[in-house]
Every structure is written in C-alpha cells, then in structure tokens.
Write a protein that holds these residues in place. Structure first.
Motif, PDB file in Angstrom:
ATOM      1  N   LEU A   1     -12.522  -1.118  60.776  1.00  0.00           N
ATOM      2  CA  LEU A   1     -12.352  -2.680  59.924  1.00  0.00           C
ATOM      3  C   LEU A   1     -11.318  -2.688  59.433  1.00  0.00           C
ATOM      4  O   LEU A   1     -10.510  -1.499  59.239  1.00  0.00           O
ATOM      5  CB  LEU A   1     -13.611  -2.016  59.250  1.00  0.00           C
ATOM      6  N   ARG A   2     -10.670  -4.201  59.579  1.00  0.00           N
ATOM      7  CA  ARG A   2      -8.971  -3.919  59.312  1.00  0.00           C
ATOM      8  C   ARG A   2      -9.215  -5.081  58.321  1.00  0.00           C
ATOM      9  O   ARG A   2      -9.332  -6.134  58.944  1.00  0.00           O
ATOM     10  CB  ARG A   2      -8.423  -4.513  60.738  1.00  0.00           C
ATOM     11  N   LYS A   3      -8.936  -5.074  57.341  1.00  0.00           N
ATOM     12  CA  LYS A   3      -8.240  -5.370  56.108  1.00  0.00           C
ATOM     13  C   LYS A   3      -6.683  -7.039  56.670  1.00  0.00           C
ATOM     14  O   LYS A   3      -6.447  -5.936  56.846  1.00  0.00           O
ATOM     15  CB  LYS A   3      -7.975  -5.368  54.776  1.00  0.00           C
ATOM     16  N   GLY A   4      -7.013  -7.941  56.963  1.00  0.00           N
ATOM     17  CA  GLY A   4      -6.437  -9.492  56.005  1.00  0.00           C
ATOM     18  C   GLY A   4      -5.132  -9.256  55.722  1.00  0.00           C
ATOM     19  O   GLY A   4      -5.550  -8.590  54.186  1.00  0.00           O
TER      20      GLY A   4
ATOM     21  N   GLU B   1     -13.402 -15.800  56.437  1.00  0.00           N
ATOM     22  CA  GLU B   1     -14.793 -14.682  56.822  1.00  0.00           C
ATOM     23  C   GLU B   1     -13.238 -13.834  58.024  1.00  0.00           C
ATOM     24  O   GLU B   1     -12.595 -14.444  58.909  1.00  0.00           O
ATOM     25  CB  GLU B   1     -15.539 -15.665  58.189  1.00  0.00           C
ATOM     26  N   ARG B   2     -13.825 -12.547  58.196  1.00  0.00           N
ATOM     27  CA  ARG B   2     -12.614 -11.679  59.161  1.00  0.00           C
ATOM     28  C   ARG B   2     -13.359 -12.297  60.498  1.00  0.00           C
ATOM     29  O   ARG B   2     -14.373 -12.400  60.993  1.00  0.00           O
ATOM     30  CB  ARG B   2     -13.434  -9.953  59.135  1.00  0.00           C
ATOM     31  N   VAL B   3     -12.211 -11.749  61.541  1.00  0.00           N
ATOM     32  CA  VAL B   3     -13.313 -12.016  62.547  1.00  0.00           C
ATOM     33  C   VAL B   3     -13.783 -10.823  62.924  1.00  0.00           C
ATOM     34  O   VAL B   3     -14.136  -9.915  63.181  1.00  0.00           O
ATOM     35  CB  VAL B   3     -11.859 -12.224  63.923  1.00  0.00           C
ATOM     36  N   GLY B   4     -15.004 -11.692  63.777  1.00  0.00           N
ATOM     37  CA  GLY B   4     -16.268 -11.139  63.976  1.00  0.00           C
ATOM     38  C   GLY B   4     -17.379 -11.070  62.679  1.00  0.00           C
ATOM     39  O   GLY B   4     -18.123 -10.273  62.771  1.00  0.00           O
TER      40      GLY B   4
ATOM     41  N   LEU C   1      -4.438 -12.118  58.853  1.00  0.00           N
ATOM     42  CA  LEU C   1      -4.234 -12.739  58.069  1.00  0.00           C
ATOM     43  C   LEU C   1      -5.589 -12.912  57.527  1.00  0.00           C
ATOM     44  O   LEU C   1      -5.336 -12.881  55.921  1.00  0.00           O
ATOM     45  CB  LEU C   1      -4.027 -14.736  57.852  1.00  0.00           C
ATOM     46  N   PHE C   2      -6.597 -12.416  58.238  1.00  0.00           N
ATOM     47  CA  PHE C   2      -8.287 -12.893  57.469  1.00  0.00           C
ATOM     48  C   PHE C   2      -8.840 -11.305  57.700  1.00  0.00           C
ATOM     49  O   PHE C   2      -9.794 -11.134  57.093  1.00  0.00           O
ATOM     50  CB  PHE C   2      -9.096 -13.536  57.496  1.00  0.00           C
ATOM     51  N   GLY C   3      -8.450 -10.730  58.995  1.00  0.00           N
ATOM     52  CA  GLY C   3      -8.541  -9.546  59.259  1.00  0.00           C
ATOM     53  C   GLY C   3      -9.568  -9.266  60.368  1.00  0.00           C
ATOM     54  O   GLY C   3      -9.578 -10.719  60.616  1.00  0.00           O
ATOM     55  N   ALA C   4     -10.466  -8.291  60.651  1.00  0.00           N
ATOM     56  CA  ALA C   4     -11.271  -7.602  61.792  1.00  0.00           C
ATOM     57  C   ALA C   4     -12.801  -6.942  61.805  1.00  0.00           C
ATOM     58  O   ALA C   4     -12.057  -6.538  60.941  1.00  0.00           O
ATOM     59  CB  ALA C   4     -10.460  -7.808  62.946  1.00  0.00           C
ATOM     60  N   GLU C   5     -13.217  -7.509  61.920  1.00  0.00           N
ATOM     61  CA  GLU C   5     -14.521  -5.997  61.419  1.00  0.00           C
ATOM     62  C   GLU C   5     -14.311  -5.078  62.826  1.00  0.00           C
ATOM     63  O   GLU C   5     -13.860  -5.384  63.867  1.00  0.00           O
ATOM     64  CB  GLU C   5     -15.642  -6.933  61.409  1.00  0.00           C
ATOM     65  N   LYS C   6     -15.018  -4.928  62.588  1.00  0.00           N
ATOM     66  CA  LYS C   6     -15.159  -3.108  63.465  1.00  0.00           C
ATOM     67  C   LYS C   6     -15.794  -3.557  65.260  1.00  0.00           C
ATOM     68  O   LYS C   6     -17.296  -3.883  64.617  1.00  0.00           O
ATOM     69  CB  LYS C   6     -15.631  -1.971  63.432  1.00  0.00           C
ATOM     70  N   GLY C   7     -15.278  -3.621  65.826  1.00  0.00           N
ATOM     71  CA  GLY C   7     -16.006  -4.187  67.326  1.00  0.00           C
ATOM     72  C   GLY C   7     -15.593  -5.943  67.416  1.00  0.00           C
ATOM     73  O   GLY C   7     -16.403  -6.241  68.516  1.00  0.00           O
ATOM     74  N   ALA C   8     -14.571  -6.053  66.992  1.00  0.00           N
ATOM     75  CA  ALA C   8     -15.029  -7.779  67.096  1.00  0.00           C
ATOM     76  C   ALA C   8     -13.878  -7.635  68.416  1.00  0.00           C
ATOM     77  O   ALA C   8     -13.586  -9.354  69.462  1.00  0.00           O
ATOM     78  CB  ALA C   8     -13.469  -8.176  66.416  1.00  0.00           C
ATOM     79  N   TYR C   9     -12.727  -6.888  68.659  1.00  0.00           N
ATOM     80  CA  TYR C   9     -11.992  -7.153  69.573  1.00  0.00           C
ATOM     81  C   TYR C   9     -12.567  -5.738  70.333  1.00  0.00           C
ATOM     82  O   TYR C   9     -13.461  -5.170  70.310  1.00  0.00           O
ATOM     83  CB  TYR C   9     -10.208  -7.271  69.581  1.00  0.00           C
ATOM     84  N   THR C  10     -12.063  -5.471  72.133  1.00  0.00           N
ATOM     85  CA  THR C  10     -12.406  -4.620  72.564  1.00  0.00           C
ATOM     86  C   THR C  10     -11.719  -3.009  72.153  1.00  0.00           C
ATOM     87  O   THR C  10     -12.250  -2.247  72.146  1.00  0.00           O
ATOM     88  CB  THR C  10     -11.958  -4.855  73.950  1.00  0.00           C
ATOM     89  N   SER C  11     -10.380  -3.257  71.720  1.00  0.00           N
ATOM     90  CA  SER C  11      -9.589  -1.626  71.063  1.00  0.00           C
ATOM     91  C   SER C  11      -9.978  -1.817  69.738  1.00  0.00           C
ATOM     92  O   SER C  11      -9.499  -0.737  68.820  1.00  0.00           O
ATOM     93  CB  SER C  11      -8.324  -2.153  71.455  1.00  0.00           C
ATOM     94  N   SER C  12     -10.885  -3.192  68.733  1.00  0.00           N
ATOM     95  CA  SER C  12     -11.270  -3.006  67.662  1.00  0.00           C
ATOM     96  C   SER C  12     -12.524  -1.941  67.063  1.00  0.00           C
ATOM     97  O   SER C  12     -13.125  -1.567  67.317  1.00  0.00           O
ATOM     98  CB  SER C  12     -11.675  -4.278  66.920  1.00  0.00           C
ATOM     99  N   ASP C  13     -11.405  -0.600  66.770  1.00  0.00           N
ATOM    100  CA  ASP C  13     -12.220   0.405  66.748  1.00  0.00           C
ATOM    101  C   ASP C  13     -12.869   1.094  65.365  1.00  0.00           C
ATOM    102  O   ASP C  13     -13.794   1.678  64.707  1.00  0.00           O
ATOM    103  CB  ASP C  13     -11.854   1.506  67.159  1.00  0.00           C
TER     104      ASP C  13
ATOM    105  N   SER D   1      -2.628 -16.179  68.967  1.00  0.00           N
ATOM    106  CA  SER D   1      -3.575 -15.587  69.128  1.00  0.00           C
ATOM    107  C   SER D   1      -4.486 -13.954  68.912  1.00  0.00           C
ATOM    108  O   SER D   1      -5.006 -13.726  68.753  1.00  0.00           O
ATOM    109  CB  SER D   1      -3.775 -15.018  70.240  1.00  0.00           C
ATOM    110  N   LEU D   2      -3.440 -13.779  67.373  1.00  0.00           N
ATOM    111  CA  LEU D   2      -3.676 -12.433  67.209  1.00  0.00           C
ATOM    112  C   LEU D   2      -3.536 -13.587  65.272  1.00  0.00           C
ATOM    113  O   LEU D   2      -3.282 -12.212  64.258  1.00  0.00           O
ATOM    114  CB  LEU D   2      -2.006 -11.934  66.498  1.00  0.00           C
ATOM    115  N   LEU D   3      -2.817 -14.635  64.996  1.00  0.00           N
ATOM    116  CA  LEU D   3      -2.812 -14.594  63.727  1.00  0.00           C
ATOM    117  C   LEU D   3      -3.971 -14.790  62.656  1.00  0.00           C
ATOM    118  O   LEU D   3      -3.694 -14.129  61.598  1.00  0.00           O
ATOM    119  CB  LEU D   3      -1.925 -15.976  63.656  1.00  0.00           C
ATOM    120  N   GLU D   4      -5.427 -15.277  63.192  1.00  0.00           N
ATOM    121  CA  GLU D   4      -6.215 -15.134  62.441  1.00  0.00           C
ATOM    122  C   GLU D   4      -6.440 -13.321  62.397  1.00  0.00           C
ATOM    123  O   GLU D   4      -7.154 -13.368  61.106  1.00  0.00           O
ATOM    124  CB  GLU D   4      -7.467 -15.385  63.087  1.00  0.00           C
ATOM    125  N   ALA D   5      -6.829 -12.665  62.910  1.00  0.00           N
ATOM    126  CA  ALA D   5      -6.884 -11.189  62.658  1.00  0.00           C
ATOM    127  C   ALA D   5      -6.103 -10.402  61.707  1.00  0.00           C
ATOM    128  O   ALA D   5      -6.292 -10.222  61.235  1.00  0.00           O
ATOM    129  CB  ALA D   5      -7.327 -10.117  63.983  1.00  0.00           C
TER     130      ALA D   5
END
Length: 338
Positions: free
Chosen positions: A106-109, A145-148, A92-104, A86-90
C-alpha cells in the motif's frame, strides 16, 4: 528527508526551517509580497503564488505554512511539472497493494500525507486538464480514493499552489480549468522577479556564499567590486535560483578567499567583456525573447549539456526541456552527447 527521495519531484517535510524571518528581502515590492503572505498565513484559505521560475515561491509557501495554525502538521511539496499524467493519480492519492503489476504494498498519496497540514502544488500550470480534473474533487470536498481502492478517504489539507506560467492565457486557451482556477484563487500573491528588486542581489549573494562555505567546505569571504557589479547588472532570467547557481560556481572556481569577476560564469557580449543589456534597444523587447536568447547562450556555452545548463539556469531538467520545445531551440549536430 530520506536520501532516496528525489526533491525535484516530490518531497514531504514534517518540520521545515524556512520562516518569514529567515528570508532575505530589502525592496518595497518584496516587503509587500511577504506582508500579503503573512496575512494569508493566519487564514485557512487556498493561496495561489504567481511568479517567474526561481523567484522563491517554494520558500514563501513554506513560510506561510510555518506561520499558520497548521505549522505542527506536515508540509508536503509536489512538483507537478515533473510527474507524468500516468503517475499523477497514484502520486497524489496513493495506491492499494496490487493496484499495479509492480505494486507490492500500500502506498499513501500526498493528500493523505498532508492531512492536518499543507500541500504545496508547485508548477500547477504545467498539469494537463485531465490531471487538473483529478485533483479538483479532492481539493474541493477533501475526499478521494486510492488507485485500486473502494473506500473513500478524507484529508484535511490546505492547498498552496504556484505557477510561473500566465494563467490568464492558459484559461483563455482552455489549457487550465476555470473551476479549478476559481477554487485556487482565494488569495493570490505575485512574487516579483529579481530584476525588479536589485537591492537584494548583494545580500542574497552574501547569504549564498555562507551557504556554500557550510555545505561545500569552501573558504570564501566575499566578492570583489567588479564581481558585484556584474551580478547587479545581469538580467537574471532564472532569478534567485540562477543567482545561487552562479555563486556556487564562483565559490568552487575562486582561487582565493574572494570571488572575482572571472570566477562568475555569466553570459558576456562577444569580444566586449561587457554584460548583455537586460533588453535589446530594438527588436523584440519581451521577457520571453530575452529568456530564449539567454537559454540558447547557456546551452551553447555548455555544449548543450542539459544537466549543466539546468543547474546554471537554476531550473529543473523538465522545465528546461519544456522551454527548449516552447522556444523551438534546435540542438546542433556538433553538440556532445550526455
């Protein structure tokens, strides 16, 4: 590396001090292994390191990176067995701000962090087929692509992967994707277990004594003859990582400047004071049977403390949990709670 990072899960290094010259080796099998690794370093190909847990695959991966044209770039290591699907995609590839509830933010993968450098996928054989599918496109086309996110990003990354699991069996059972395997299998190196290069046990033990003195402030000068004989006769299912843990315990336990046999926490045969043979004379002679018995003995000796057992065995806690399940080991009701 920042103190808050968890090196057993994922670590990114901008400069790594491990090189081929810093590795300890004396045996012909290890010399050939490192010759192949040095040859691979000069060519920008994917490398697959195969070998048992604790044999030093991570150090060889770092050495390949530092001897390659990408040495000035980052070396990013990911322990695939320690990251839930469940966490692997973020991861490896990162996540945009707001992609998750707790994602405040941008996170690079790790693919993005490894741009112009090397991405080391450790224990890739533990990844689920679903997770393998997610990395295949980024691996093959160097885009993701980053998550979100909606923008396609590009990263120029060299892949080095490693596993301690028999990939042929995983391929036959459908647990490992053939397309990913063929993409990884551009250059394969088999890292030998410590029991097949026993001439390196003594110099490795001496290196670890120096390491403990520097890191722990101990004043150990060496090991006596009986202690060395025990080390050289041990089967080492946990390989070099297990040896390091044993030497660390010996340095802490030693009452003087010399590590004696009694300072080493090695599994002994009941009432004989002799080391168990590397394999029984009858019955199941496989390495798996030996590993199962050794893990069970260490768990029993530590009162089923998984933290202490994994440190002694030189493996991660998730790997120990997997092996307990794989070998069907049952925690006794009398074992202490952690």
């Amino acid at each position: 590396m920042a103190a808050m990072e968890q090196p057993t899960i994922t670590s990114a290094y901008r400069s790594v001090g491990v090189t081929f010259d810093s590795l300890v080796f004396k045996s012909a099998v290890m010399r050939e292994c490192l010759r192949l690794a040095a040859s691979a370093a000069a060519r920008d190909v994917a490398v697959l390191l195969l070998g048992e847990t604790g044999t030093g695959k991570n150090l060889i991966a770092q050495s390949i990176h530092n001897a390659s044209p990408r040495a000035r770039g980052p070396f990013v290591s990911v322990n695939c067995s320690a990251i839930p699907d469940s966490l692997l995609e973020a991861e490896l590839f990162g996540a945009e701000k707001g992609a998750y509830t707790s994602s405040d933010r941008l996170r690079k993968g790790k693919f993005e962090l490894a741009d112009k450098g090397t991405l080391f996928l450790d224990e890739i054989g533990d990844m689920s087929p679903q997770s393998q599918a997610k990395i295949l496109r980024a691996f093959e086309y160097k885009e993701f692509e980053r998550v979100g996110g909606e923008s396609t990003l590009h990263a120029d990354v060299r892949i080095i992967a490693a596993t301690n699991r028999p990939l042929e069996d995983l391929l036959n059972s459908g647990k490992f994707r053939t397309d990913l395997f063929y993409r990884l299998n551009e250059f394969t190196i088999h890292v030998p277990p410590l029991r097949s290069r026993r001439e390196e046990i003594r110099p490795l033990a001496e290196r670890f004594v120096v390491e403990c003195n520097e890191r722990l402030g101990t004043k150990v000068k060496g090991l006596d003859a009986e202690a060395l004989a025990k080390l050289e006769g041990h089967p080492w299912p946990g390989n070099v990582r297990e040896l390091r843990a044993v030497i660390k315990r010996g340095c802490v336990s030693a009452q003087g400047e010399i590590i004696r046999a009694r300072d080493l926490l090695l599994t002994l045969a009941p009432d004989t004071g002799k080391l168990l043979p590397a394999a029984p004379l009858s019955g199941d002679l496989s390495l798996a049977a030996l590993e199962k018995k050794h893990i069970e003995q260490v768990l029993t000796q530590t009162g089923w403390s998984k933290k202490e057992s994994s440190q002694l065995l030189g493996i991660s806690r998730p790997t120990l949990d997997r092996k307990i399940q794989e070998y069907g080991l049952i925690r006794p009701s009398s074992a202490r709670d952690e």
